[in-house]
Write an enzyme that holds these catalytic residues in place. Sequence first.
Site, PDB file in Angstrom:
ATOM      1  N   LEU A  35       0.837  -1.212   0.000  1.00 46.54           N
ATOM      2  CA  LEU A  35       0.000   0.000   0.000  1.00 46.54           C
ATOM      3  C   LEU A  35       0.869   1.257   0.000  1.00 46.54           C
ATOM      4  O   LEU A  35       0.800   2.084   0.922  1.00 46.54           O
ATOM      5  CB  LEU A  35      -0.989  -0.008   1.178  1.00 46.54           C
ATOM      6  CG  LEU A  35      -2.025  -1.133   1.142  1.00 46.54           C
ATOM      7  CD1 LEU A  35      -2.962  -1.051   2.351  1.00 46.54           C
ATOM      8  CD2 LEU A  35      -2.851  -1.096  -0.149  1.00 46.54           C
ATOM      9  N   ALA A  82       4.000  -6.257  -8.185  1.00 42.67           N
ATOM     10  CA  ALA A  82       4.433  -5.143  -7.337  1.00 42.67           C
ATOM     11  C   ALA A  82       5.664  -4.480  -7.919  1.00 42.67           C
ATOM     12  O   ALA A  82       6.648  -5.139  -8.248  1.00 42.67           O
ATOM     13  CB  ALA A  82       4.729  -5.650  -5.925  1.00 42.67           C
ATOM     14  N   THR A 100      12.528  -2.087  -4.614  1.00 44.53           N
ATOM     15  CA  THR A 100      11.299  -2.863  -4.852  1.00 44.53           C
ATOM     16  C   THR A 100      11.417  -3.728  -6.105  1.00 44.53           C
ATOM     17  O   THR A 100      11.118  -4.925  -6.083  1.00 44.53           O
ATOM     18  CB  THR A 100      10.086  -1.922  -4.977  1.00 44.53           C
ATOM     19  OG1 THR A 100       9.803  -1.391  -3.685  1.00 44.53           O
ATOM     20  CG2 THR A 100       8.854  -2.657  -5.489  1.00 44.53           C
ATOM     21  N   THR A 125       7.852  -5.276 -18.715  1.00 47.16           N
ATOM     22  CA  THR A 125       7.370  -4.181 -19.561  1.00 47.16           C
ATOM     23  C   THR A 125       8.145  -4.101 -20.868  1.00 47.16           C
ATOM     24  O   THR A 125       9.322  -4.512 -20.926  1.00 47.16           O
ATOM     25  CB  THR A 125       7.521  -2.844 -18.796  1.00 47.16           C
ATOM     26  OG1 THR A 125       7.316  -1.766 -19.688  1.00 47.16           O
ATOM     27  CG2 THR A 125       8.918  -2.697 -18.190  1.00 47.16           C
ATOM     28  N   ASP A 126       7.505  -3.528 -21.891  1.00 46.85           N
ATOM     29  CA  ASP A 126       8.210  -3.328 -23.168  1.00 46.85           C
ATOM     30  C   ASP A 126       9.357  -2.328 -23.020  1.00 46.85           C
ATOM     31  O   ASP A 126      10.228  -2.250 -23.889  1.00 46.85           O
ATOM     32  CB  ASP A 126       7.231  -2.870 -24.266  1.00 46.85           C
ATOM     33  CG  ASP A 126       6.484  -1.576 -23.942  1.00 46.85           C
ATOM     34  OD1 ASP A 126       6.687  -1.008 -22.857  1.00 46.85           O
ATOM     35  OD2 ASP A 126       5.688  -1.146 -24.809  1.00 46.85           O
ATOM     36  N   GLU A 127       9.339  -1.545 -21.921  1.00 50.34           N
ATOM     37  CA  GLU A 127      10.374  -0.515 -21.759  1.00 50.34           C
ATOM     38  C   GLU A 127      11.771  -1.114 -21.605  1.00 50.34           C
ATOM     39  O   GLU A 127      12.760  -0.406 -21.753  1.00 50.34           O
ATOM     40  CB  GLU A 127      10.052   0.400 -20.574  1.00 50.34           C
ATOM     41  CG  GLU A 127       8.771   1.169 -20.797  1.00 50.34           C
ATOM     42  CD  GLU A 127       8.615   2.404 -19.921  1.00 50.34           C
ATOM     43  OE1 GLU A 127       9.615   2.889 -19.369  1.00 50.34           O
ATOM     44  OE2 GLU A 127       7.478   2.875 -19.803  1.00 50.34           O
ATOM     45  N   TYR A 153      13.671   3.475 -14.032  1.00 49.54           N
ATOM     46  CA  TYR A 153      12.564   2.509 -13.976  1.00 49.54           C
ATOM     47  C   TYR A 153      12.826   1.332 -14.900  1.00 49.54           C
ATOM     48  O   TYR A 153      12.798   0.168 -14.463  1.00 49.54           O
ATOM     49  CB  TYR A 153      11.235   3.192 -14.358  1.00 49.54           C
ATOM     50  CG  TYR A 153      10.138   2.198 -14.687  1.00 49.54           C
ATOM     51  CD1 TYR A 153       9.563   1.413 -13.693  1.00 49.54           C
ATOM     52  CD2 TYR A 153       9.697   2.021 -16.010  1.00 49.54           C
ATOM     53  CE1 TYR A 153       8.577   0.477 -13.999  1.00 49.54           C
ATOM     54  CE2 TYR A 153       8.711   1.087 -16.323  1.00 49.54           C
ATOM     55  CZ  TYR A 153       8.153   0.317 -15.316  1.00 49.54           C
ATOM     56  OH  TYR A 153       7.189  -0.610 -15.623  1.00 49.54           O
ATOM     57  N   LYS A 157      13.513  -2.702 -14.054  1.00 45.00           N
ATOM     58  CA  LYS A 157      12.672  -3.804 -14.547  1.00 45.00           C
ATOM     59  C   LYS A 157      13.526  -4.789 -15.354  1.00 45.00           C
ATOM     60  O   LYS A 157      13.344  -6.011 -15.266  1.00 45.00           O
ATOM     61  CB  LYS A 157      11.527  -3.263 -15.411  1.00 45.00           C
ATOM     62  CG  LYS A 157      10.493  -2.452 -14.673  1.00 45.00           C
ATOM     63  CD  LYS A 157       9.686  -3.242 -13.647  1.00 45.00           C
ATOM     64  CE  LYS A 157       8.730  -4.237 -14.270  1.00 45.00           C
ATOM     65  NZ  LYS A 157       7.903  -4.912 -13.235  1.00 45.00           N
ATOM     66  N   GLY A 278      15.548  11.924 -21.093  1.00 48.08           N
ATOM     67  CA  GLY A 278      15.774  10.593 -21.689  1.00 48.08           C
ATOM     68  C   GLY A 278      14.528   9.981 -22.305  1.00 48.08           C
ATOM     69  O   GLY A 278      14.441   8.761 -22.471  1.00 48.08           O
TER      70      GLY A 278
END
Length: 343
Positions: A35, A82, A100, A125-127, A153, A157, A278
């Site tokens: 949370l 998460a 995280t 993710t596609d990123e 980020y 990932k 970026g």
Amino acid sequence: MTILLTGGAGFIGANFIYFELKNHPEDRIVCLDALTYAGNLTTLAEALKNPNFAFYKVNICDRPAVYEIFEKEQPDAVVNFAAESHVDRSIETPEIFLQTNILGTQVMMDACRRYGTKRYHQVSTDEVYGDLPLDRPELFFTEETPIHTSSPYSASKASADLLVGAYCRTFGLPATISRCSNNYGPYHFPEKLIPLMIANALNDKPLPVYGKGENVRDWLYVEDHCRAIDLILRKGTVGEVYNVGGHNEMRNIDIVKLICRKLGKPESLITFVADRKGHDMRYAIDPSKIHRELGWLPETKFADGLDRTIDWYLTHRDWWETILSGEYRNYYEKMYGNRETLG
Ligand code: NAD
Ligand code: TDX
């Protein structure tokens, strides 16, 4: 079976919970969520009434607490949603993204090893593939495209994805990974493009488009993503990566204009502001593997999905206005308050 998922009080995780409770009422769903600012227990109010659903407020980096839940619930499968998920926040405070998104993933996989969980799925993710140039529309990300990240980020990932691959090979963890394009739909936190523009337009506030608004994203209705994850979990092959996308590329500026039109608001609300650092130009997924191997195809057309999304924000004003009136106000002021306005 018992499916334990993390991050279920956020956007996609919550939609996945409702998808599972509806489509697999025989399964038990256990949600673990810290949370954070992005998690919202009111989103799960309906699910909490279901005896096949359980919620634990736990941080995925908290190893003893995670192990305790595994001991008690003995999940058959784990889906890790998460994450810290907002690119702009990762530019301000990268550390929490590393904690995280990377270390939390490690804890979840260690728990699976320790308790012999039969399946681990990582929601990526596609990123992680970086971006594509605007003048090469024939290029798409496939599962073989090299990892090449732009933001803290996406780097976090991608690190998690590499760790999942390593656990799979070294420890035989029965894992899969999905890499999806931009989602939209109900419960999307209003810091992200589509809900931010809907909320601002409804409040007659400026619509802050980064740079020239020419960046392209491939938008997928969230329920289609949930169906893809469900299929991978039940029918996918261990050790595989699956790209998920809608072949629905749109420029940011065109989305914002469309939202203005649908809400009957003037385009004069659009304000071009300083670009994201970026900023990735174009994301475009080739989803042919998941179509070929698992029969998945997106079902919701963008025009319908956007109408449904706008209707949801119109009929759930309480949900997003509560967010807008809380801590989010400080975030908005910090990110947009002094942002340079472009010509
Ligand atoms: P979100 O930010 O809406 O929700 C994240 C959830 O995770 C929140 O409920 C939050 O409380 C929880 N959380 C954060 N840190 C935690 C921690 N340390 N321990 C336990 N819970 C924690 O995110 P989302 O948009 O629903 O994205 C879910 C996943 O899907 C993420 O892994 C994201 O990288 C991935 N993804 C998102 C998109 C998209 O378009 N939104 C696209 C592709 C992949
Ligand atoms: O105020 C804004 N103005 C603007 O022009 C915001 C919030 C965004 N944008 C632009 C930046 C992007 O080009 O809109 C596009 C979409 O931005 P976001 O909604 O922040 O999404 P994006 O950065 O593409 O990342 C999303 O998709 C991939 C999710 O947030 C990630 O979690 C997911 O992995």
